[in-house]
Design a protein around this motif. Structure first.
Motif, PDB file in Angstrom:
ATOM      1  N   SER A  12      11.165  63.423  87.586  1.00 54.68           N
ATOM      2  CA  SER A  12      11.459  64.723  88.194  1.00 54.68           C
ATOM      3  C   SER A  12      10.473  65.054  89.316  1.00 54.68           C
ATOM      4  O   SER A  12      10.858  65.612  90.343  1.00 54.68           O
ATOM      5  N   VAL A  13       9.187  64.680  89.121  1.00 56.55           N
ATOM      6  CA  VAL A  13       8.194  65.039  90.141  1.00 56.55           C
ATOM      7  C   VAL A  13       8.330  64.171  91.386  1.00 56.55           C
ATOM      8  O   VAL A  13       7.747  64.478  92.422  1.00 56.55           O
ATOM      9  N   LEU A  14       9.079  63.062  91.287  1.00 54.70           N
ATOM     10  CA  LEU A  14       9.294  62.218  92.470  1.00 54.70           C
ATOM     11  C   LEU A  14      10.614  62.552  93.145  1.00 54.70           C
ATOM     12  O   LEU A  14      10.711  62.568  94.369  1.00 54.70           O
ATOM     13  N   GLY A  18       2.427  65.609  91.000  1.00 55.26           N
ATOM     14  CA  GLY A  18       2.876  64.259  90.717  1.00 55.26           C
ATOM     15  C   GLY A  18       2.005  63.627  89.650  1.00 55.26           C
ATOM     16  O   GLY A  18       1.039  64.228  89.179  1.00 55.26           O
ATOM     17  N   GLN A  19       2.357  62.400  89.257  1.00 55.59           N
ATOM     18  CA  GLN A  19       1.580  61.790  88.177  1.00 55.59           C
ATOM     19  C   GLN A  19       0.229  61.319  88.692  1.00 55.59           C
ATOM     20  O   GLN A  19       0.101  60.841  89.811  1.00 55.59           O
ATOM     21  N   SER A  20      -0.796  61.456  87.823  1.00 56.35           N
ATOM     22  CA  SER A  20      -2.154  61.090  88.200  1.00 56.35           C
ATOM     23  C   SER A  20      -2.487  59.662  87.807  1.00 56.35           C
ATOM     24  O   SER A  20      -3.319  59.018  88.414  1.00 56.35           O
ATOM     25  N   ASP A  67      19.136  68.076  96.692  1.00 53.24           N
ATOM     26  CA  ASP A  67      18.771  69.213  97.523  1.00 53.24           C
ATOM     27  C   ASP A  67      18.776  70.513  96.734  1.00 53.24           C
ATOM     28  O   ASP A  67      17.914  71.355  96.897  1.00 53.24           O
ATOM     29  N   ARG A  68      19.759  70.664  95.849  1.00 54.18           N
ATOM     30  CA  ARG A  68      19.908  71.912  95.109  1.00 54.18           C
ATOM     31  C   ARG A  68      18.786  72.069  94.096  1.00 54.18           C
ATOM     32  O   ARG A  68      18.339  73.173  93.829  1.00 54.18           O
ATOM     33  N   ALA A  69      18.354  70.945  93.496  1.00 54.14           N
ATOM     34  CA  ALA A  69      17.367  71.041  92.429  1.00 54.14           C
ATOM     35  C   ALA A  69      15.953  71.143  92.975  1.00 54.14           C
ATOM     36  O   ALA A  69      15.019  71.333  92.221  1.00 54.14           O
ATOM     37  N   ALA A  70      15.794  71.014  94.278  1.00 56.18           N
ATOM     38  CA  ALA A  70      14.455  71.126  94.845  1.00 56.18           C
ATOM     39  C   ALA A  70      13.912  72.514  94.564  1.00 56.18           C
ATOM     40  O   ALA A  70      14.625  73.513  94.705  1.00 56.18           O
ATOM     41  N   TYR A  71      12.683  72.559  94.149  1.00 60.31           N
ATOM     42  CA  TYR A  71      12.094  73.830  93.763  1.00 60.31           C
ATOM     43  C   TYR A  71      11.758  74.653  95.000  1.00 60.31           C
ATOM     44  O   TYR A  71      11.720  75.861  94.942  1.00 60.31           O
ATOM     45  N   PHE A  72      11.501  73.990  96.122  1.00 64.20           N
ATOM     46  CA  PHE A  72      11.157  74.739  97.336  1.00 64.20           C
ATOM     47  C   PHE A  72      11.667  74.012  98.577  1.00 64.20           C
ATOM     48  O   PHE A  72      12.013  72.831  98.522  1.00 64.20           O
TER      49      PHE A  72
END
Lengths: 141, 43, 239
Positions: free
Chosen positions: C172-174, C182-184, A33-38
């Motif tokens: 990280s993007v997931l 996200g990954q393409s 939750d904390r690391a979520a960018y938004f």
């Protein structure tokens, strides 16, 4: 049978890697939750976002919700994540890729009234890449 | 046209970076191998 | 496992391989870059800046693959004491660091017109920056250890532990909501990039990878030549 030092080191390395990996995964999971960018409109609807603290709101700009005020630099639009909707007010220049139906990240503060006042707008690109003709065909379908 | 300046800047950065890396690696290798050969010949 | 432990046998293969890899890599790069700058259409949203993809994605791949290779070398250093492992680790680091830096630079140049910002502290960007700093730390540690005449065990442990960052960058993007998309392209074969835009990417991927391998071989050869020189100087001093 004697344990060869090579095997001993292999077991040690495997154990060490497993331990560090486990620790990091736990930390990541805790950080989620904390690391979520938004935050999303759903988070705001669920009361997870505190009013009057700086935060970022992310989601899609709802089609047809973008309204330009008469002064020419102020805009209002709705941000949706598919489940909830948050109205946003912003004054300033928007990035080229900011448009209805596209992803957006707004930096600003949530008013107690539920309106999100943004002081910075970023466009969020998605993972789809295609030539313009193809995008028209997709839109026409 | 403005978009092209970003594209050109990115390609220039990568071109310079890769060329610099290659030059560094090549010069390092050349110098080390020459020095090693020179000592062998002197003996 | 120790078949190529003998530096002489390794060099017999590495010497011709360096030139071949470099030549093939540059040809592929030329084809991919011309294709990506001239022949592919612009993207429907990003416009021309989509062309940065052809150099950004290979940089990201090599920044991460470089550390994965360092981690593999570290394991064979710690477990099997392979004599070339520490040499390989030291040789891979400068190339990996360069590509990690190029990934950050091209991403930043792409982000300005696309997102509207040069830099944001989101999960993907931050973890990639950490990878770059890990490379700098590894280079400092490994070269200090070499000067002291060590076996490179400290650097190997650092290389292994630092590999934890790789899954963090990848997922990280997931895991977190990030500004980065996200990954393409997935290993399963799916791609959300249209084929007209995608085709130069494999060319530049292979091209940069071959150049990366050539640079690593050059630095390994340099390292081995230095070791040989030091041994000879010691011997002649003892005589």
């Amino acid at each position: 049978m004697m344990v060869r030092p090579k095997h001993q080191r292999l077991v040690l390395v495997t154990l060490a890697v497993a331990a560090v990996l486990g620790a990091v995964l736990l930390a990541m999971w805790g950080l989620q939750d904390r690391a979520a960018y938004f935050v999303t409109p759903s988070d705001i609807a669920a009361g997870k976002a505190e009013p009057d603290t700086a935060m970022r709101l992310g989601g899609m700009v709802v089609e047809g919700s973008l309204v330009r005020e008469r002064d020419g630099v102020s805009i209002r639009f709705d941000v949706s994540d598919g489940k909830a909707v948050t109205p946003v007010a912003y004054r300033g220049i928007t990035p080229d890729l900011f448009r209805e139906g596209s992803g957006v990240v707004a930096e600003g503060r949530l008013q107690p009234s539920g309106l999100f006042v943004a002081d910075h707008i970023l466009a969020k690109h998605d993972e789809r890449y295609m030539p313009p003709q193809m995008a028209n065909e997709v839109a026409a379908r | 046209m403005n978009q092209w300046s970003f594209v050109i800047a990115a390609y220039a950065v990568v071109g310079l970076g890769v060329a610099g890396l290659l030059a560094f690696a090549f010069v390092t290798m050349r110098r080390a191998e020459r020095a090693a050969d020179a000592v062998r010949r002197r003996r | 496992m120790h078949g190529y432990a003998n530096p002489a046998r390794f060099l017999k293969i590495a010497r011709p391989a360096t030139g071949w890899l470099l030549g093939i890599g540059l040809v592929l790069l030329l084809a991919g870059v011309i294709g990506g700058l001239v022949f592919t259409p612009p993207d429907y949203l990003q416009g021309e800046t989509v062309r940065i993809l052809y150099i950004h994605v290979p940089s990201a791949w090599l920044g991460m693959a470089g550390w994965a290779s360092i981690a593999a070398a570290s394991i064979s250093q710690i477990v099997w004491r392979h004599p070339l492992a520490a040499v390989a680790g030291r040789a891979l680091a400068p190339a990996g660091a360069t590509f990690a830096a190029l990934c950050l630079a091209t991403g930043s140049i792409w982000g300005r017109p696309t997102w509207g910002t040069w830099w944001e502290w989101d999960g993907r960007l931050t973890s990639m920056l950490i990878l770059f700093f890990l490379y700098l730390g590894y280079i400092a540690l490994a070269s200090a250890e070499r000067e002291r005449g060590g076996e490179g065990r400290m650097a190997a442990i650092f290389g292994l532990v630092g590999a934890i960052n790789l899954p963090i960058i990848h997922y990280s993007v997931l895991w977190w909501r990030t500004l980065h998309q996200g990954q393409s392209i997935s290993v399963a074969g799916g791609s959300t990039i249209a084929p007209e835009i995608l085709w130069p990417l494999p060319l530049t991927m292979l091209g940069f990878t071959a150049v990366f391998a050539a640079v690593s071989l050059m630095l390994m050869r340099a390292d081995l030549a230095r070791t040989k020189l030091e041994a000879r100087l010691r011997r002649s001093a003892a005589e």
